[in-house]
Design a protein around this motif. Structure first.
Motif, PDB file in Angstrom:
ATOM      1  N   TYR A 196       0.849  -1.201   0.000  1.00 40.22           N
ATOM      2  CA  TYR A 196       0.000   0.000   0.000  1.00 40.22           C
ATOM      3  C   TYR A 196       0.876   1.240   0.000  1.00 40.22           C
ATOM      4  CZ  TYR A 196      -3.440  -3.462   1.272  1.00 40.22           C
ATOM      5  OH  TYR A 196      -4.253  -4.562   1.270  1.00 40.22           O
ATOM      6  N   ARG A 197       0.331   2.284  -0.644  1.00 39.39           N
ATOM      7  CA  ARG A 197       1.136   3.496  -0.753  1.00 39.39           C
ATOM      8  C   ARG A 197       0.437   4.646  -0.051  1.00 39.39           C
ATOM      9  NH1 ARG A 197       1.828   2.793  -7.110  1.00 39.39           N
ATOM     10  NH2 ARG A 197      -0.409   2.752  -6.877  1.00 39.39           N
ATOM     11  N   ALA A 198       1.099   5.181   0.911  1.00 39.57           N
ATOM     12  CA  ALA A 198       0.529   6.329   1.627  1.00 39.57           C
ATOM     13  C   ALA A 198       1.083   7.602   1.010  1.00 39.57           C
ATOM     14  CB  ALA A 198       0.909   6.241   3.102  1.00 39.57           C
ATOM     15  N   LEU A 243       5.363   3.486   2.560  1.00 38.29           N
ATOM     16  CA  LEU A 243       4.912   2.237   1.929  1.00 38.29           C
ATOM     17  C   LEU A 243       4.540   1.270   3.045  1.00 38.29           C
ATOM     18  CD1 LEU A 243       7.710   1.801  -0.730  1.00 38.29           C
ATOM     19  CD2 LEU A 243       5.273   2.170  -1.219  1.00 38.29           C
ATOM     20  N   VAL A 244       3.413   0.582   2.850  1.00 40.48           N
ATOM     21  CA  VAL A 244       3.055  -0.441   3.838  1.00 40.48           C
ATOM     22  C   VAL A 244       3.115  -1.796   3.143  1.00 40.48           C
ATOM     23  CG1 VAL A 244       1.314  -1.269   5.413  1.00 40.48           C
ATOM     24  CG2 VAL A 244       1.587   1.188   5.057  1.00 40.48           C
ATOM     25  N   PHE A 245       4.022  -2.628   3.627  1.00 36.76           N
ATOM     26  CA  PHE A 245       4.249  -3.923   2.980  1.00 36.76           C
ATOM     27  C   PHE A 245       3.517  -5.030   3.712  1.00 36.76           C
ATOM     28  CE2 PHE A 245       7.863  -1.398   1.796  1.00 36.76           C
ATOM     29  CZ  PHE A 245       8.181  -1.801   0.495  1.00 36.76           C
ATOM     30  N   LEU A 271       3.725 -10.547   8.456  1.00 35.81           N
ATOM     31  CA  LEU A 271       4.006  -9.220   9.010  1.00 35.81           C
ATOM     32  C   LEU A 271       3.351  -8.133   8.166  1.00 35.81           C
ATOM     33  CD1 LEU A 271       7.878  -9.715   9.260  1.00 35.81           C
ATOM     34  CD2 LEU A 271       6.324  -9.788  11.200  1.00 35.81           C
ATOM     35  N   VAL A 272       3.092  -6.972   8.783  1.00 33.10           N
ATOM     36  CA  VAL A 272       2.936  -5.748   8.000  1.00 33.10           C
ATOM     37  C   VAL A 272       4.046  -4.809   8.440  1.00 33.10           C
ATOM     38  CG1 VAL A 272       0.518  -5.587   7.324  1.00 33.10           C
ATOM     39  CG2 VAL A 272       1.175  -5.028   9.643  1.00 33.10           C
ATOM     40  N   VAL A 273       4.666  -4.213   7.486  1.00 35.09           N
ATOM     41  CA  VAL A 273       5.797  -3.343   7.778  1.00 35.09           C
ATOM     42  C   VAL A 273       5.572  -2.020   7.054  1.00 35.09           C
ATOM     43  CG1 VAL A 273       8.295  -3.103   7.655  1.00 35.09           C
ATOM     44  CG2 VAL A 273       7.271  -5.382   7.823  1.00 35.09           C
ATOM     45  N   ALA A 274       5.653  -0.924   7.811  1.00 38.08           N
ATOM     46  CA  ALA A 274       5.526   0.386   7.173  1.00 38.08           C
ATOM     47  C   ALA A 274       6.915   0.999   7.050  1.00 38.08           C
ATOM     48  CB  ALA A 274       4.631   1.277   8.013  1.00 38.08           C
ATOM     49  N   VAL A 275       7.221   1.462   5.856  1.00 41.91           N
ATOM     50  CA  VAL A 275       8.511   2.097   5.643  1.00 41.91           C
ATOM     51  C   VAL A 275       8.260   3.509   5.125  1.00 41.91           C
ATOM     52  CG1 VAL A 275      10.728   1.954   4.468  1.00 41.91           C
ATOM     53  CG2 VAL A 275       9.486  -0.131   5.029  1.00 41.91           C
ATOM     54  N   GLY A 276       8.752   4.471   5.863  1.00 40.29           N
ATOM     55  CA  GLY A 276       8.556   5.857   5.461  1.00 40.29           C
ATOM     56  C   GLY A 276       9.302   6.168   4.170  1.00 40.29           C
TER      57      GLY A 276
END
Ligand SMILES: Cc1cc2nc3c(=O)[nH]c(=O)nc-3n(C[C@H](O)[C@H](O)[C@H](O)COP(=O)(O)O)c2cc1C
Ligand SMILES: Cc1cc2nc3c(=O)[nH]c(=O)nc-3n(C[C@H](O)[C@H](O)[C@H](O)COP(=O)(O)O)c2cc1C
Ligand SMILES: Cc1cc2nc3c(=O)[nH]c(=O)nc-3n(C[C@H](O)[C@H](O)[C@H](O)COP(=O)(O)O)c2cc1C
Ligand SMILES: Cc1cc2nc3c(=O)[nH]c(=O)nc-3n(C[C@H](O)[C@H](O)[C@H](O)CO)c2cc1C
Ligand code: SF4
Ligand code: SF4
Ligand code: SF4
Ligand code: SF4
Ligand code: FES
Lengths: 335, 220, 548, 183, 194, 232
Positions: free
Chosen positions: B87-89, B98-100, B114-119
């Motif tokens: 997902y793209r914020a 980005l949310v993976f 997992l869900v991983v958010a990467v700024g």
């Protein structure tokens, strides 16, 4: 009324168990001298627990207490529990282990001679599953003074990482699996190794071996199980080692480390839960060796012997059934 | 002759009854499915959002996150062997994070989802475990709901971390010579999650621009 | 020629205790005041009594005639008067009574006329019959009639004379061999001829050097090919199958007899008795008995069959701490409950037991599956498995594990560290299985008889019904006789129609009776319960008017 | 909805037809199990189980109508064998059906017998011999000890006598377990 | 190739249906009193489960997934399996009445032997292909049979043991099963090695 | 449906014929789901619903179902109902649904459901069949509760973990404090077997006592529920 035979050999369960305890002494001595003298304290705790638990259960079941206590089998079980457990466990783990062995495994099945599983090994498996971290903290041989050991056993602070080291088997596993090291580098790199097995631990193996010879000489155990166990472990580990020496440790390493020697002479040979026919004994012990090796090398537990023993305990009724010796007068009548 | 006749007849009769029952109950289920589908989908969305909100503060973006995604095919770097979504914020159209959806394949009990958010700046927003089979009471501390340390859950240590602070070679649990904490006796779980987040971070750094550029719903 | 010896599995080496009684020569036991000669000499058959109270008999006179194929004759062992035919305790573990002839000796010990029997002059069958009339049975243990064991005169390659005497304490065969070697060898030669063997081997345990020497000397003097072989001392080397195995290497298959493998085995005492019977015309009326154990004067005595144990024991003077007496050896013997038990043809030894010599077994502990028993078992059994099943009363399983190959030698119980009376469990299981077989036979018989009775009742009922129906039809036919003429047009034979009608009615009737009749109704379920109740509680009301 | 219905209908048709056919094709007649059960029952034919003889009881067990613990003459051993055969758990003899007794045979007091033949009619195995108006006797070897003849006798001349132990029937006792006799 | 082997090893030992996945316990407890019946039940289950896995895969793959009918999965699987079971029952009843009597209520209960539904559902969840599904079904049922046979062997031996009265029968059997599952934990990880 | 049958059904379900303790049916969910009280009881309640409705349905329809296909039809009914329950939970009780996760579909294979349908509902009227279903289910619920409680307590030293997802605002009890090391076996499969084994033994003991104490069966069913009330 008493019927024939009216005479008996002066043998008793007590004398058998006493011999086993005596045979354990060389190993225990090596343990005290080389590794951790606190094991004596553990043995004491375990012995008292075992006897008390057995007495209590017998009283609850309204069975005579004295003969059962004096047969010493509970003491053998207790000692074996201690000798399989890491020596610096808090005392209550030892107590819990012995209670599992004596109460849940031995007496739920009716006491001496009736348990299909090896009590000490069930205790080990249960505890490693329940307390994996505690159960894999082994002290480096002979490097902690008695007072520290005693503190660890009797409670008090546990700065574990500082004190504990990996056992030879554990270090080998971690080394090979996660850091991609080769057998040789693991052996060289670590300060805890002797030439074979862990430094100091090979003396234990030697002690157990000596005790085992004593049992063999006293005809308390037969040659089948130790020979089949040792030979199979050597052959299986040898095959892997020859195929890929960098990834698999040599046979001598497997024989001298962990509980291999203790198992070969004292655990695999438990008469109650093991196979009884000559051929059955060979199959049983060889099966343990194979499974133990696979668990050690590929499985999730550092030492696979206990699980291997339990797994083969499961097969004992079938093994015994299928390996009944040919009875006198039935030769040829069977394929 | 009569044998066959009755055989056929009985077969037909039982088949008939069977069909009636099947029809009746299938119809019932279908109806139920139809009635509940919107509610279920809504709940699922809400659930997903709740998770994402855990790793990415709701205020940090303004697009409809769930509709702005890229479908990843089987991507070993993310531990996805059946694919998943990224997902793209965006905030005011500008890439924010980005949310993976990712997985650590080497947990003690198998895969850890997992869900991983990467700024957009390469910092980890947060990591959450969505599904795992680690041993209850031992390896399940990776899930903050099961972590006994409620004030400082283990998984919280990843928030805000980036390769700027931690060199990639240090992105390991302490036992393996890295900097991340683990719980004694359950190193494997911690190692799995740590390594997986590391891989996600690497992946994000490499593909960030492509990911934000792709049209929504497209596959990469 | 030194024969190659073979080995058998297992076995034990208990202290032999032979020296106590083996040093003195065999002495004749004095005449007891009363002789009780059981008519039943073994479990297998009892003899028919030939005498009546008050009758005078001489030594060696027939007082019982063997019954059945396994019977042998019974003889008076001394001269005197029959004072009664009364039950007496048997030398058997059960302690049950059996009928015995009680003789009051007149002290003269007067023989009947004895005449040597030339077995070569008559047919084999006659010779065997002669042995049977002399009451010759095996003296080694089972008391099996020797003439049966001598078989049909061919197919036997090897005759074995069992001088092993492997049980501790017993020395009667030892003394017999030392003192009467020539007679034994002569008896062996007769057996050899009668059985048609090619060779005869005498197996003696090597802890009896004097006996071996004496026998070798006797055999050397003797023309027949009798070979004396020393075998290793290991209990139960004297077991028939074990001895055969050691001497010939042959393993007698399960359920088979030695004869089928060309071997047959006799005890030295039996050989001696055969010699006495053939060459001296003496029926079997005495045997050598060892008195030993907790006694002041152990020794061997030549004892008349029928001598009560208590009179015999007086000769050896039991010590005061004696608490019970054993008959046979300590490994396989029985405890004598009643000291009036008479010496029989197989009673080889009486042991006075004291707590010091034969301590009561320590408390039984559970089996630890140590396998010591399996290592000791000469039959290659797994005694602890048999024990496990027997203890759980799972005798079927015990049988599957070859319970019946157990020779009850006691080696397993001897070595068991848990002091389990293993053999007792095996004996229990064996007799349980026998009992079940008897019950099964009985129930099969009952089923057959029950089914036959049902069938008979059914048939009777049907016959009766058919008769009634026929009668009714007949009368009806008679009544409508004239009108029926056209009616019967369909059938070509009016008689046939009649019968058909009768059958139909009978069927109908049978149907109704059946549902009313409890005994033949097969329907189960609650509906029958009242019927049962009536059948059990007040059947005479019902049954009297039932068509039984 | 329609696809769901179609799919499930398809499955149902196929399976229903297959099952219907199989239920005809593999129809079973007779029940060999009854024979096996009957072979275990003691054939006393006493009816204590609540069925008119052993065979009906066997049928009832096979049909699942009767429990396996209703036959007192068969005793614990019989129940054990039935449990074994049928793969069920052993259970003690049901109290309402009586208790296991030592094996006995009927004996007719010949002084009292009036020759009414009632006992002959009652005996399921024809173990009583005698003609009307004449004294009757029980053939002990044939008598199963079912006691069915006892009640019908109008003069109460039939008594059950336990079989004495003989050398043939003597059994070794179960070894005493002096240590753990307390349960 | 080796992944297929691991599917089987995993199903038989590592993730044994009975001891690890905790499926199929009712027949495991009920039909393990005697070795022969255990073998019979194992064979019946193996047959049904293998067949069921394959059929379920086909139904899922060719009917349910294309038409988006995943919610019918439970229903269609169980109906198919039930039919297979009933077919087996009819056949066994005809060919081996004793086995039929002995397996008693368990034959129809194979349907609710959770393993029989659980395994096909699992193999859908694990995204196995047809061959893998078949192997997984077969391996799981072999694992079930293995567990059953070993358990029966031990239970036969337990017959003679002097177990405390309240524990006699099912309680000790349950506890024995616990020790067995403890033992099977030893296999953990063996299906994942490099 | 009179009071007598009701009592009998209740007594049977809760104690005398308790599925887990006596009939040994439906063991898989009992053992698999009892890792915590909340899991265990929630699934138990879902099972009660399915059992009650399917018993009712089968009892109402029993006269239309041919023998040969009875099992498939029963299963069809149960599976359909389970799916309905599953969907309903998913839609309207989503949090609860997430807690129970995959266990709801497994109700289908819970053999106790089919066993009751076969053994009771197929032969009895709808009302008492429904009661039977409920009571059998409740027997399962209390057993699950006790089992879950023991295992959770032993395994992790807590009780009612996960309760906050069911009833927001409540929080689990850390019975033994936060230092409890956790006797992990409790929550692992072996622990499930041991605990159930011990519970069966306990119930055997109670039954043995009762058999010695009084010959007739107790009239009230309150005793049957007693162990349930002993659950924390
Ligand atoms: C039954 C059992 C379950 C385990 N579960 C986990 C787990 O879920 N996560 C984990 O990391 N390690 C788990 N372990 C422990 C691993 O096997 C391994 O020993 C541990 O991760 C090594 O950690 P340490 O180096 O800190 O001792 C488990 C061990 C056992 C015996
Ligand atoms: C029922 C029975 C039948 C026997 N039949 C024969 C036979 O036909 N021929 C024979 O030579 N021996 C026969 N024997 C004798 C045995 O072979 C054996 O020699 C005898 O029982 C002595 O055994 P012992 O070792 O117990 O003293 C028979 C024994 C028994 C018990
Ligand atoms: C365990 C055992 C030990 C025996 N020991 C002897 C023995 O030492 N001497 C002997 O003559 N018979 C012994 N017998 C009996 C023999 O097996 C066999 O019956 C006998 O030799 C046959 O000879 P007979 O028919 O003349 O008695 C023993 C039997 C058994 C079962
Ligand atoms: C040679 C020998 C080996 C034994 N090994 C064990 C063992 O490994 N574990 C154990 O609990 N007991 C052992 N025992 C003791 C005893 O057999 C054990 O307590 C029984 O299993 C209890 O029924 C051993 C005894 C002997 C004689
Ligand atoms: S010698 Fe005794 S304790 Fe050893 S196995 Fe045999 S019966 Fe058991
Ligand atoms: S008594 Fe039987 S089981 Fe024991 S040693 Fe002798 S032959 Fe073997
Ligand atoms: S109780 Fe037993 S013996 Fe009597 S009729 Fe019934 S089955 Fe036959
Ligand atoms: S005689 Fe009497 S007791 Fe004996 S079988 Fe006949 S009826 Fe039964
Ligand atoms: S098999 Fe019965 S619930 Fe799983």
């Amino acid at each position: 009324m008493i019927h024939s035979p009216y005479i008996r050999k002066p043998a008793s369960v007590q004398s058998v168990m006493l011999a086993v305890l005596l045979a354990l002494l060389p190993g225990v001595t090596a343990y005290v001298v080389q590794v951790a003298s606190v094991v004596v304290v553990n043995l004491l705790i375990a012995t008292v627990t075992a006897l008390a638990a057995e007495a209590l259960i017998l009283m609850l079941r309204k069975r005579p207490v004295a003969p059962a206590l004096s047969d010493l089998s509970a003491v053998v079980t207790a000692w074996l529990v201690v000798l399989c457990f890491p020596p610096i466990l808090p005392w209550w783990v030892t107590v819990l282990g012995v209670l599992i062995a004596i109460v849940a495994v031995k007496h739920l099945y009716g006491g001496l001679g009736q348990n299909p599983f090896n009590p000490a090994m069930v205790a080990y498996c249960a505890m490693i599953v329940a307390f994996p971290s505690l159960m894999s903290q082994w002290p480096p041989a002979g490097q902690i003074d008695f007072q520290t050991q005693l503190d660890l056993v009797l409670g008090g602070a546990r700065q574990l990482d500082a004190i504990t080291g990996a056992t030879a088997l554990d270090a080998m596993r971690t080394g090979l699996r996660t850091s991609g090291a080769s057998v040789e580098s693991v052996l060289q790199q670590s300060g805890t190794f002797g030439a074979v097995g862990g430094r100091g631990w090979e003396w234990l193996a030697l002690g157990y071996f000596a005790g085992g010879l004593f049992l063999l000489a006293r005809r308390i155990i037969t040659w089948h199980m130790p020979v089949a166990f040792i030979a199979t472990l050597a052959v299986v580990s040898g095959i892997f080692w020859l195929a890929e020496p960098a990834r698999f440790a040599p046979p001598l390493f497997h024989l001298a480390s962990g509980g291999a020697m203790l198992a070969a002479f004292f655990i695999v040979t438990d008469p109650v839960s093991g196979a009884t026919t000559p051929r059955g004994k060979l199959i049983f012990a060889a099966g343990i060796a194979v499974i133990a090796y696979l668990i050690r090398v590929f499985g999730a537990f550092p030492e696979g012997i206990a699980f291997a023993v339990l797994l083969m305990n499961l097969c004992v009724p079938l093994i015994d059934m299928k390996t009944q010796p040919v009875v006198f007068g039935h030769r040829g009548s069977r394929p | 002759m009569s044998d066959r006749y009755t055989a056929t007849r009985t077969s037909l009769r039982t088949a008939g009854i069977m069909i009636v029952f099947t029809l009746a109950f299938t119809a019932m289920m279908s109806q139920m499915y139809r009635t509940t589908r919107p509610a279920i989908e809504a709940s699922e969305q809400e659930q997903k959002m709740r998770l994402i909100n855990d790793v990415l503060p709701p205020g940090s973006y303004d697009n409809t996150l769930l509709e702005d995604f890229v479908a990843a095919g089987p991507t070993p770097e993310l531990g996805l062997d059946r694919g998943g979504r990224i997902y793209r914020a965006r905030r005011a159209g500008v890439p924010a994070a980005l949310v993976f959806e990712a997985a650590a394949p080497d947990g003690y009990g198998g895969k850890i989802q997992l869900v991983v958010a990467v700024g957009a700046d390469g910092r980890l927003g947060g990591v959450r475990v969505t599904a795992h089979k680690e041993t209850p009471g031992l390896g399940d501390y990776i899930d903050p709901r099961k972590d006994r340390n409620k004030t400082q859950p283990w998984i919280g240590q990843f928030a805000g971390m980036s390769f700027a602070e931690v060199a990639p070679v240090q992105w390991k649990v302490k036992r393996d010579g890295g900097i991340f904490a683990y719980r004694i006796g359950a190193t494997i779980s911690a190692r799995a999650v740590t390594n997986a987040t590391g891989r996600v971070l690497e992946y994000a750094a490499e593909h960030r621009d492509a990911l934000f550029a792709a049209s929504t719903g497209s596959a990469i | 020629m030194i024969a190659r010896l073979f080995n058998f599995h297992g076995g034990v080496k208990p202290d032999s205790h032979k020296n106590e009684s083996s040093s003195l020569p065999i002495a004749a036991a004095p005449l007891p005041p009363r002789l009780t000669i059981p008519l039943r000499q073994s479990v297998r058959s009892a003899a028919r009594c030939l005498v009546a109270p008050g009758q005078r008999v001489r030594k060696g006179e027939r007082i019982g005639a063997g019954e059945g194929p396994l019977g042998t004759d019974v003889h008076a062992s001394t001269s005197g008067t029959v004072v009664g035919i009364a039950p007496c305790a048997m030398a058997h573990a059960s302690g049950l009574d059996t009928l015995a002839v009680v003789i009051e000796p007149d002290g003269k010990d007067e023989w009947i006329e004895r005449r040597a029997f030339d077995h070569r002059a008559v047919s084999r069958e006659a010779a065997l019959r002669y042995l049977s009339t002399c009451g010759i049975v095996g003296m080694g243990g089972a008391g099996f009639p020797t003439h049966i064991k001598l078989g049909n005169g061919h197919g036997i390659e090897t005759l074995i004379i069992n001088g092993a005497e492997c049980e501790p304490w017993i020395t009667c065969d030892d003394r017999l061999m030392r003192e009467r070697a020539a007679e034994i060898v002569s008896g062996a030669a007769i057996l050899h001829e009668l059985i048609g063997a090619r060779r005869t081997l005498v197996g003696i345990e090597d802890n009896k050097p004097e006996a071996i020497r004496a026998m070798r000397e006797a055999a050397a003097d003797f023309p027949a090919p009798v070979e004396i072989i020393a075998i290793p001392t290991r209990y139960p080397a004297g077991g028939e199958k074990q001895l055969i195995r050691v001497l010939t290497g042959i393993e007698i298959a399960h359920g088979k007899l030695g004869t089928e493998f060309g071997v047959q085995c006799f005890n030295v005492g039996t050989a001696h008795a055969v010699h006495r019977a053939i060459h001296h015309g003496e029926p079997l009326v005495s045997r050598v008995v060892t008195l030993t154990g907790n006694v002041s004067h152990p020794g061997n005595y030549e004892v008349l069959v029928g001598t009560p144990v208590e009179t015999l024991l007086a000769l050896a003077t039991p010590k005061p701490d004696t608490d019970r007496y054993l008959m046979g050896g300590p490994m396989m013997g029985i405890t004598i409950a009643d000291l009036s038990v008479p010496i029989g043809k197989t009673s080889n030894c009486i042991i006075a037991a004291s707590p010091a010599l034969f301590p009561p077994p320590p408390p039984e502990l559970p089996c630890i599956r140590c396998g010591a028993c399996a290592r000791a078992c000469p039959a290659d059994l797994q005694p602890f498995e048999l024990y496990w099943f027997s203890r759980a009363k799972n005798v079927g399983k015990a049988q599957e594990y070859h319970l019946f190959d157990c020779i009850e030698c006691g080696s397993c119980a001897f070595v068991c560290p848990s002091h389990i009376p293993l053999v007792d469990y095996f004996r229990f299981s064996k007799s349980e299985i026998w009992a079940r077989e008897r019950e099964l036979k009985a129930s099969d018989q009952a089923r057959e008889r029950f089914e036959f009775r049902n069938y008979r009742q059914e048939r009777e009922k049907e016959e009766k019904a058919a008769k009634l129906a026929a009668k009714a039809a007949e009368t009806r036919a008679k009544l409508s006789g004239s009108a029926a003429g056209t009616d019967a047009a369909a059938g070509d034979d009016p008689k046939k129609v009649l019968i058909a009608a009768a059958l139909a009615r009978a069927k109908q009737q049978a149907g109704t009776t059946e549902s009313a009749n409890t005994a033949t109704s097969h329907a189960g379920g609650p509906g029958t319960q009242p019927d049962i109740a009536s059948r059990r509680e007040q059947p005479h009301l019902h049954d009297s008017d039932a068509t039984f | 909805m329609l696809t769901a219905l179609l799919v499930m209908t398809g499955i149902a048709i196929v399976l229903g037809a297959a099952l219907g056919y199989a239920s005809i094709r593999f129809k079973v007649e007779g029940n060999p199990l009854v024979e096996k059960i009957d072979a275990i029952l003691p054939q006393t034919q006493c009816g204590q189980c609540g069925y008119p003889g052993c065979k009906p009881y066997a049928e009832a067990i096979s049909n699942g109508e009767a429990d396996i613990n209703q036959c007192p003459p068969g005793g614990e051993e019989g129940i054990r064998k039935l449990a074994d055969l049928l793969g069920r758990e052993f259970k003690p003899l049901s109290e309402e059906h009586g208790e296991e007794k030592p094996k006995s045979v009927a004996r007719i007091d010949e002084q009292l017998c009036i020759g009414c033949t009632l006992c002959i009619q009652a005996c399921p195995v024809d173990a009583i011999v005698g003609a009307a108006k004449h004294m009757h006797t029980v053939v002990p070897a044939l008598c199963t000890g079912c006691e069915l003849c006892v009640a019908p006798c109008p003069v109460d001349c039939i008594a059950m006598t336990p079989l004495p132990e003989t050398l043939e029937t003597w059994k070794w006792k179960y070894p005493v377990f002096d240590l753990r006799s307390a349960a | 190739m080796s992944s297929y082997i691991f599917v089987v090893i995993g199903a038989v030992l590592v993730n044994n249906v009975v001891f690890v996945r905790i499926l199929g316990l009712c027949p495991f407890m009920g039909v393990s009193k005697k070795l022969e019946t255990a073998i019979g039940m194992g064979a019946a289950t193996t047959f049904v489960l293998t067949l069921g896995s394959g059929t379920s895969y086909l139904i899922d793959h060719y009917l349910l997934q294309p038409y988006d009918l995943a919610y019918l999965r439970t229903l269609s699987f169980i109906v198919v399996i039930a039919a297979i079971v009933q077919l087996t029952e009819l056949v066994i009843q005809k060919t081996s009445p004793l086995l039929h009597q002995v397996l008693g209520i368990y034959l129809p209960l194979i349907t609710t032997n959770c393993a029989v539904l659980g395994v096909p559902l699992l193999s859908v969840a694990l995204d196995y292909n047809l061959l893998e599904s078949l192997l997984f079904g077969f391996g799981s049922s072999i694992g079930f049979t293995l567990a059953l046979i070993l358990f029966a062997g031990i239970r036969e031996r337990l017959d003679g043991a002097d177990v405390p009265a309240p524990f006699k029968g099912t309680a000790i059997a349950m506890i024995t099963a616990g020790f067995m599952s403890l033992a099977f934990m030893g296999f953990a990880g063996l299906d994942r090695f490099q | 449906m009179n009071l007598q049958t009701f009592r009998e059904n209740a007594w049977n379900g809760l104690w005398k014929q308790n599925t887990g303790l006596v009939q040994l049916l439906g063991l898989c969910p009992i053992l698999a789901v009892s890792t915590s009280v909340v899991n265990a009881v929630s699934l138990g309640l879902a099972t009660v619903v399915v059992m009650a409705v399917s018993n009712f349905a089968v009892a109402s329809l029993r006269n239309f179902i041919p023998y040969e296909i009875r099992i498939p039809v029963f299963i069809l009914i149960i599976a359909a109902l389970t799916t309905v329950v599953d969907l309903a939970f998913n839609a309207y009780l989503h949090d609860l649904y997430l807690v129970l996760g995959i266990f709801i579909p497994l109700i289908v294979t819970n053999c106790i459901v089919l066993a009751r349908v076969e053994a009771y509902a197929a032969k009895n009227d709808p009302v008492s069949s429904t009661v039977d279903g409920i009571m059998m289910g409740l027997g399962l619920v209390w057993l699950l509760g006790v089992l879950g409680g023991i295992r959770e307590l032993v395994g992790s030293g807590t009780l009612f973990s996960g309760i906050e997802m069911l009833i927001p605002g409540l929080s689990p009890l850390a019975v033994f404090g936060d230092d409890y090391p956790g006797f992990l076996i409790g929550v692992l499969p072996p622990g499930a077997f041991f605990t159930l084994g011990c519970l069966i033994a306990l119930s055997n003991r109670i039954r043995m006592r009762a058999a010695v104490g009084k010959p007739a069966r107790p009239a009230s069913d309150s005793e049957g529920a007693a162990p349930a009330s002993a659950a924390p």
